[in-house]
Design a protein around this motif. Sequence first.
Motif, short mmCIF file in Angstrom:
data_model
loop_
_atom_site.label_atom_id
_atom_site.label_comp_id
_atom_site.label_asym_id
_atom_site.label_seq_id
_atom_site.Cartn_x
_atom_site.Cartn_y
_atom_site.Cartn_z
N GLY A 32 0.40 -1.58 0.50
CA GLY A 32 0.23 -0.07 0.21
C GLY A 32 0.71 1.74 -0.01
O GLY A 32 0.68 3.00 -0.08
N ASP A 33 1.92 1.07 -0.17
CA ASP A 33 2.99 2.59 0.13
C ASP A 33 3.73 3.02 -1.18
O ASP A 33 4.40 3.25 -2.37
N LEU A 34 2.42 3.69 -1.95
CA LEU A 34 2.50 4.19 -3.04
C LEU A 34 3.98 5.13 -2.81
O LEU A 34 4.59 5.52 -4.13
N ASP A 35 3.66 6.16 -2.31
CA ASP A 35 4.84 6.98 -2.04
C ASP A 35 6.60 5.93 -2.16
O ASP A 35 7.16 6.69 -2.84
N GLY A 36 6.53 4.84 -1.54
CA GLY A 36 7.90 4.26 -1.47
C GLY A 36 7.92 3.70 -2.86
O GLY A 36 9.57 4.18 -3.89
N ALA A 37 6.57 3.34 -3.71
CA ALA A 37 7.01 3.14 -4.62
C ALA A 37 7.16 3.75 -5.83
O ALA A 37 8.23 3.50 -6.48
N ARG A 38 6.63 4.85 -5.41
CA ARG A 38 7.01 6.29 -6.72
C ARG A 38 9.26 6.68 -6.35
O ARG A 38 8.96 7.07 -7.44
N ALA A 39 9.11 6.52 -5.22
CA ALA A 39 10.61 6.70 -4.50
C ALA A 39 11.40 5.71 -6.17
O ALA A 39 12.09 6.47 -6.33
N MET A 40 11.34 4.40 -5.51
CA MET A 40 11.88 3.06 -6.36
C MET A 40 11.84 3.18 -7.61
O MET A 40 12.82 2.58 -8.85
N PHE A 41 10.86 4.19 -8.28
CA PHE A 41 10.45 3.16 -10.24
C PHE A 41 10.08 4.66 -10.39
O PHE A 41 8.64 5.15 -10.79
N PRO A 42 10.55 5.95 -10.28
CA PRO A 42 10.18 7.27 -10.33
C PRO A 42 10.02 8.14 -11.70
O PRO A 42 9.11 8.70 -11.95
N LYS A 43 10.28 6.44 -12.36
CA LYS A 43 9.79 7.24 -14.51
C LYS A 43 8.64 5.44 -14.18
O LYS A 43 8.22 6.29 -16.04
N ALA A 44 7.77 5.43 -13.77
CA ALA A 44 6.76 4.80 -13.76
C ALA A 44 5.91 5.06 -14.46
O ALA A 44 5.29 6.42 -14.06
N PRO A 45 5.14 5.10 -15.19
CA PRO A 45 4.04 5.21 -15.73
C PRO A 45 2.61 5.76 -14.13
O PRO A 45 2.10 4.70 -13.75
N GLU A 46 1.66 6.67 -14.60
CA GLU A 46 0.79 7.33 -14.07
C GLU A 46 -0.35 6.77 -14.81
O GLU A 46 -0.58 7.84 -15.84
#
Length: 356
Positions: A32-46
Amino acid sequence: MNSGFGQKKGAIMAETLAGTKGILKGGILHGGDLDGARAMFPKAPEPWVDLSTGINPWPYPLPPIPPDAWTRLPARHAESALLEAAAACYGAPSPDMAAAASGSQALIQLLPRLRAPGTVAVLGPTYAEHAAGWTGAGHRVTEVTSCDGAAADVLIVVNPNNPDGRILPVAELLALAERQAARGGWLVVDEAFADVTPAASVAAHVSRPGLVVLRSFGKFFGLAGLRLGIALAEPALAAALRAAIGPWAVSGPGLTVATAALSDSAWIAAMRARLHAEAERLDRLLAEAGLTVAGGTSLFRLVCDPRAPQLYNALGRAGILVRRFDYRVDWLRLGLPEGEDVRERLVAACQTITHP
């Protein structure tokens, strides 16, 4: 060939674990930690797709909420109505055997403080917050792989288990409860995912001494942000829990929504059928992608594959968050995808690993 795969796997695992810090909460890996996921994969699509929690993606429709539910302290009669609805929905003999808190996590952390420090056995591997909660309260905690011969003041079983969906039969659980009661102990059964398998629940038997059942409202009803957990136990223990929780444990709007949802038997039956069908659909999708389903419930599936670290990264780069495990790097847990576009996105990411 095997040596090369091993070196590649090690590099992939190092890449995955390098980003762990953003996903850890108090040292425990959570979904559930999308903030952490975005930090790990900064180029992932939204937008990101969160399949890491096992929460129903088709939530209960919110009923009208009276304006004074927002402006007044929650009334005692409203909490009583919630406990009556919860007892009826879960099959407990009486609302006097129910206590409500702001999420089952709050109950997991409170229960250890109602007993003097002693010995605790947790049937694992399972949800790590149980061991953490009891350890933090000064108890001596051991993880066991079988309940046979597990001599402890408190025995904890997650049923169905998270993350593999293992279910202990009701008769076995009741025998364990009797054994624990004979030594003045507790059997705590966490039924956070039992809404999809009601026949596996022991909630109807909580009048027995020492049997405690925990239920999570947010997972099945898809309203995790409401934060509601229900504990079921014999009247004296339930009263002690209510006293320890204190007044106004659930917000006024939360009482309104949860009471309506728990009382809606038609919606509950229809959703069970829908989740079962959607889980089978996910099974087919994963099989076609070349992955093996090792267990789960109608709210999530567990994949076992030596390429799991590589797959976790591929999904992350595609903007899909799934649940991984520090104690089994070959496991990934996936919740139910909502919509054909999400399913197609999931398949495409999986196939970059399984069918390169």
